[in-house]
Design a protein around this motif. Structure first.
Motif, PDB file in Angstrom:
ATOM      1  N   HIS A  37       0.796  -1.236   0.000  1.00 25.46           N
ATOM      2  CA  HIS A  37       0.000   0.000   0.000  1.00 25.46           C
ATOM      3  C   HIS A  37       0.828   1.285   0.000  1.00 25.46           C
ATOM      4  N   HIS A  38       2.117   1.220  -0.279  1.00 26.39           N
ATOM      5  CA  HIS A  38       2.955   2.422  -0.267  1.00 26.39           C
ATOM      6  C   HIS A  38       2.469   3.444  -1.291  1.00 26.39           C
ATOM      7  N   ARG A  39       2.716   4.700  -0.985  1.00 20.33           N
ATOM      8  CA  ARG A  39       2.406   5.772  -1.939  1.00 20.33           C
ATOM      9  C   ARG A  39       3.474   5.800  -3.034  1.00 20.33           C
ATOM     10  N   ASP A  40       3.051   6.043  -4.262  1.00 20.69           N
ATOM     11  CA  ASP A  40       3.998   6.236  -5.363  1.00 20.69           C
ATOM     12  C   ASP A  40       4.344   7.720  -5.417  1.00 20.69           C
ATOM     13  N   LEU A  41       5.585   8.050  -5.096  1.00 15.48           N
ATOM     14  CA  LEU A  41       6.038   9.432  -5.042  1.00 15.48           C
ATOM     15  C   LEU A  41       7.224   9.601  -5.986  1.00 15.48           C
ATOM     16  N   PRO A  42       7.348  10.757  -6.624  1.00 15.16           N
ATOM     17  CA  PRO A  42       8.377  10.922  -7.655  1.00 15.16           C
ATOM     18  C   PRO A  42       9.806  10.795  -7.146  1.00 15.16           C
ATOM     19  N   TRP A  43      10.023  10.941  -5.859  1.00 12.37           N
ATOM     20  CA  TRP A  43      11.373  10.831  -5.309  1.00 12.37           C
ATOM     21  C   TRP A  43      11.615   9.478  -4.640  1.00 12.37           C
ATOM     22  N   ASP A  57      18.689   7.549  -4.930  1.00 15.10           N
ATOM     23  CA  ASP A  57      19.685   8.573  -5.233  1.00 15.10           C
ATOM     24  C   ASP A  57      19.717   9.552  -4.062  1.00 15.10           C
ATOM     25  N   PRO A  58      20.841   9.639  -3.332  1.00 15.63           N
ATOM     26  CA  PRO A  58      20.890  10.548  -2.170  1.00 15.63           C
ATOM     27  C   PRO A  58      20.525  11.982  -2.523  1.00 15.63           C
ATOM     28  N   TYR A  59      20.855  12.425  -3.724  1.00 17.31           N
ATOM     29  CA  TYR A  59      20.503  13.779  -4.150  1.00 17.31           C
ATOM     30  C   TYR A  59      18.999  13.973  -4.167  1.00 17.31           C
ATOM     31  N   ARG A  60      18.274  13.028  -4.741  1.00 20.98           N
ATOM     32  CA  ARG A  60      16.819  13.135  -4.829  1.00 20.98           C
ATOM     33  C   ARG A  60      16.179  13.004  -3.450  1.00 20.98           C
ATOM     34  N   VAL A  61      16.741  12.135  -2.608  1.00 21.24           N
ATOM     35  CA  VAL A  61      16.215  11.990  -1.243  1.00 21.24           C
ATOM     36  C   VAL A  61      16.396  13.306  -0.487  1.00 21.24           C
ATOM     37  N   TRP A  62      17.592  13.849  -0.542  1.00 25.16           N
ATOM     38  CA  TRP A  62      17.878  15.127   0.135  1.00 25.16           C
ATOM     39  C   TRP A  62      16.982  16.237  -0.381  1.00 25.16           C
ATOM     40  N   LEU A  63      16.878  16.374  -1.698  1.00 24.15           N
ATOM     41  CA  LEU A  63      16.070  17.429  -2.288  1.00 24.15           C
ATOM     42  C   LEU A  63      14.612  17.324  -1.834  1.00 24.15           C
ATOM     43  N   SER A  64      14.069  16.117  -1.859  1.00 23.24           N
ATOM     44  CA  SER A  64      12.668  15.947  -1.460  1.00 23.24           C
ATOM     45  C   SER A  64      12.471  16.258   0.018  1.00 23.24           C
ATOM     46  N   GLU A  65      13.396  15.836   0.859  1.00 19.85           N
ATOM     47  CA  GLU A  65      13.241  16.079   2.295  1.00 19.85           C
ATOM     48  C   GLU A  65      13.311  17.564   2.621  1.00 19.85           C
ATOM     49  N   VAL A  66      14.183  18.304   1.945  1.00 22.30           N
ATOM     50  CA  VAL A  66      14.249  19.746   2.177  1.00 22.30           C
ATOM     51  C   VAL A  66      12.957  20.398   1.709  1.00 22.30           C
ATOM     52  N   MET A  67      12.465  19.992   0.549  1.00 21.75           N
ATOM     53  CA  MET A  67      11.227  20.574   0.034  1.00 21.75           C
ATOM     54  C   MET A  67      10.035  20.258   0.920  1.00 21.75           C
ATOM     55  N   LEU A  68      10.029  19.082   1.519  1.00 22.53           N
ATOM     56  CA  LEU A  68       8.879  18.638   2.310  1.00 22.53           C
ATOM     57  C   LEU A  68       8.828  19.272   3.698  1.00 22.53           C
ATOM     58  N   GLN A  69       9.878  19.960   4.108  1.00 21.75           N
ATOM     59  CA  GLN A  69       9.855  20.621   5.410  1.00 21.75           C
ATOM     60  C   GLN A  69       8.755  21.680   5.412  1.00 21.75           C
ATOM     61  N   GLN A  70       7.786  21.518   6.289  1.00 20.39           N
ATOM     62  CA  GLN A  70       6.698  22.491   6.483  1.00 20.39           C
ATOM     63  C   GLN A  70       5.867  22.691   5.214  1.00 20.39           C
ATOM     64  N   THR A  71       5.827  21.681   4.355  1.00 20.28           N
ATOM     65  CA  THR A  71       5.071  21.746   3.103  1.00 20.28           C
ATOM     66  C   THR A  71       4.420  20.396   2.854  1.00 20.28           C
ATOM     67  N   THR A  72       3.293  20.373   2.159  1.00 19.29           N
ATOM     68  CA  THR A  72       2.588  19.113   1.916  1.00 19.29           C
ATOM     69  C   THR A  72       3.182  18.368   0.737  1.00 19.29           C
TER      70      THR A  72
END
Length: 300
Positions: A37-43, A57-72
């Motif tokens: 049941h995992h969500r399909d997410l672009p990162w 890819d650590p770059y994509r993981v890092w980028l997504s985590e920074v973007m997701l801070q205080q954002t949906t």
């Protein structure tokens, strides 16, 4: 009173079940649910892709985590896709002018994240383009705090790490019926998560906890009958899941007042100034303003 004892006294006689040595079973049930049941997410690298040997890819993981801070999640998806299309790796992002990064970030808010994003990219690129694999090493990078370091270590490098965001706090608070107010229970919640993190698939476990909180164990009207941990959850057993996490009453917020000045030149140009790099809306342009204060006499 110990948190473990509070849990036992808060719920029914079986409420200590999840806290009494079944962490491995909890992780196994949660991971089985995540596989289906995992969500399909672009990162995200999905479990089936991990099974085929595809690594995050650590770059994509890092980028997504920074973007997701205080954002949906929904707000971030389109921004993430645009960023990786324009800057597919850390070197490309580091080579881009800061102004271009800020422009691409426009609309995501909390612009200090964008400045830290660029500063982090610059530093990692100078150090060979490889992210540190440990939480301690990751925390040395600009804009990476305890949560983001744990998330990158677990998801990108499969390191056992307690990844605790708001969703995870809610899941754990209900799982163990934690009666301590959330603001005071964070370290205890982290301890519970540390005990549950499995030695294998810790990255998937972290993402499974997030998905469970986002899709099943929601703040209101949680879908408890669909929860893979319903037999372990003391809040479900007590029939009062929405009571948790317990929060202290909110204090009254002061009303602050200020004045903004709009100066228009004869040719129609408007006088603007740039805010300082730190603080609310740092680095953004604005019309000149006074200070903002709650005092009646206007003093700051």
């Amino acid at each position: 009173m110990a948190l473990h004892d509070q849990t036992r006294k808060t719920a029914s006689g079986d409420s200590g079940k999840a806290a009494s040595g079944e962490s491995g079973e909890i992780a196994s049930r949660l991971l089985a649910w995540y596989d289906a049941h995992h969500r399909d997410l672009p990162w995200r690298v999905a479990p089936r892709e991990l099974a085929r040997g595809i690594r995050p890819d650590p770059y994509r993981v890092w980028l997504s985590e920074v973007m997701l801070q205080q954002t949906t999640v929904e707000a971030v998806k389109s921004y993430f896709r645009a960023f990786v299309e324009k800057w597919p790796d850390i070197e490309a992002l580091a080579a881009s002018p800061t102004e271009d990064v800020m422009k691409a970030w426009a609309g995501l808010g909390y612009y200090s994240r964008a400045r830290n994003l660029k500063a982090c990219a610059d530093l990692v690129a100078r150090q060979g383009g490889r992210f540190p694999v440990t939480q301690a090493g990751l925390r040395e990078l600009p804009g990476i705090g305890a949560y983001t370091a744990a998330a990158i270590a677990a998801i990108a490098f499969d390191r056992p790490a307690a990844v605790v965001d708001g969703n995870v706090e809610r899941v754990v608070s209900r799982l163990f019926s934690i009666v301590t107010p959330l603001s005071e229970a964070k370290s205890d919640i982290r301890t519970y998560v540390e005990r549950m993190v499995p030695a294998t698939r810790p990255g998937d476990f972290a993402q499974a906890m997030m998905d469970l909180g986002a899709t099943i164990c929601t703040p209101r009207r949680p879908r408890c009958m669909l929860c893979p941990l319903r037999e372990d959850c003391s809040a479900i057993i007590s029939g009062d899941a929405e009571r948790f996490p317990v929060r202290l009453p909110k204090g009254e917020k002061p009303l602050r007042r200020g004045a903004a000045f709009v100066a228009v030149r004869g040719d129609g140009a408007i006088l603007l100034r740039k805010r300082g790099d730190k603080g609310l809306l740092g680095g953004m342009t604005e019309v000149p303003t006074t200070g903002w204060t709650a005092r009646i006499d206007g003093a700051t």
